[in-house]
Design an enzyme around this catalytic site. Structure first.
Site, mmCIF file in Angstrom:
data_model
loop_
_atom_site.group_PDB
_atom_site.id
_atom_site.type_symbol
_atom_site.label_atom_id
_atom_site.label_comp_id
_atom_site.label_asym_id
_atom_site.label_seq_id
_atom_site.Cartn_x
_atom_site.Cartn_y
_atom_site.Cartn_z
ATOM 1 C CG HIS A 1 -1.849 1.238 1.185
ATOM 2 N ND1 HIS A 1 -3.219 1.003 0.781
ATOM 3 C CD2 HIS A 1 -1.716 2.478 1.635
ATOM 4 C CE1 HIS A 1 -3.747 2.086 1.015
ATOM 5 N NE2 HIS A 1 -2.980 3.165 1.602
ATOM 6 C CD GLU A 2 1.694 3.723 3.644
ATOM 7 O OE1 GLU A 2 1.973 4.938 3.197
ATOM 8 O OE2 GLU A 2 0.541 3.663 4.273
ATOM 9 C CG HIS B 1 0.156 5.876 -1.129
ATOM 10 N ND1 HIS B 1 -0.935 6.651 -1.576
ATOM 11 C CD2 HIS B 1 -0.388 5.359 0.078
ATOM 12 C CE1 HIS B 1 -2.072 6.392 -0.767
ATOM 13 N NE2 HIS B 1 -1.848 5.551 0.169
ATOM 14 C CG ASP C 1 -5.009 6.636 1.011
ATOM 15 O OD1 ASP C 1 -4.699 7.737 1.802
ATOM 16 O OD2 ASP C 1 -4.538 5.608 1.177
#
Length: 267
Positions: free
Chosen positions: A44-45, A48, A120
């Site tokens: 997930h990170e 980004h 988000d």
């Protein structure tokens, strides 16, 4: 922080840790996570980070971590290189894609959605709505402010918001918001598909070290394929300095129609 560690001087590492605490909250190392959940957060990170680095108008990523801080299970720190007071449409579009990069990364890697993208999605939806209703950045609806606040916060945000447009315009607003979100989602997906190998490397590094920053992050992101700039050419600048007002208006309308209708021959 220096006193707690028994240091007699304030080091740069402690200054950076202090900044992280102010922005993201204190570390919560007592939160125990399984390997599968930790890898999901790393993907997930990483999503980004890679999407933000590939986009031309997004702020540079300085640090990415899967150590929980505050209410977040992981976080990506991107900071502007200079003070800014204005935000362009291209920058907002890039922000939308970066916001959705974590959710798209989950789709691409684990083949499912998690609740980790809730904040988000909320931010992306609010940004897209402001672009359409507050900033006049919708080619179809044009430079109009849609919706009014009556200045009564005690009524609550939803009750205080008074629509000043017809139901037909409300449908168009929803369509424009949906179009912005869909385009941001698709762009994030394209970036991550092209850079899947970098995403795997970054996720492995996050699982191994929990935080990746500075030189190691720069080395990993140097392999990311950048996206082209969204900058639009000014209508009356440089060689067009002698352009008449009528010609400038005609070209502006033509550009707006092209953005709405798409290129010739498009279904």
């Amino acid at each position: 922080l220096s006193a707690r560690s028994g240091s007699k001087e304030i080091s740069m590492a402690q200054l950076e840790d202090a900044i992280d605490r102010v922005i993201g909250g204190p570390e919560r190392k007592t939160r125990l996570m399984g390997e599968a959940e930790k890898r999901t957060i790393a993907y997930h990170e990483g999503g980004h980070t890679i999407v933000g680095h590939a986009l031309p108008h997004a702020d540079p990523v300085h640090k990415v971590s899967i150590i929980p801080r505050g209410q977040a299970l992981g976080w990506t720190l991107s900071l502007p290189t200079e003070d800014k007071y204005l935000v362009s449409r291209g920058e907002l579009i890039d922000q939308l894609a970066m916001m959705l990069g974590g959710r798209v990364s989950e789709e691409l890697t684990i083949g499912d959605y998690t609740t980790g993208a809730a904040n988000d999605i909320a931010k992306a939806t609010a940004t897209a709505r402001d672009m359409v209703t507050q900033y006049g950045m919708s080619p179809k609806l044009g430079p109009m402010k849609l919706g009014q606040n009556d200045g009564q916060p005690f009524l609550g945000r939803d009750f205080g918001h008074q629509p000043d447009y017809s139901s037909e315009v409300g449908v168009e607003i929803d369509r424009e918001i949906r179009a912005l979100i869909d385009e941001a989602h698709d762009e994030a997906l394209e970036i991550l598909v092209l850079n899947r190998d970098v995403l795997e490397e970054l996720a492995d590094a996050l699982i191994r070290k929990e935080t990746v920053e500075k030189d190691e992050l720069a080395e990993l992101l140097s392999k990311v394929r950048p996206r082209p700039s969204r900058a639009l050419k000014p209508l009356m600048n440089g060689e067009h300095s002698s352009m008449s007002q009528a010609t400038a208006v005609t070209q502006l309308r033509r550009l707006e129609r092209a953005r709405v209708e798409g290129p010739p021959g498009r279904e």
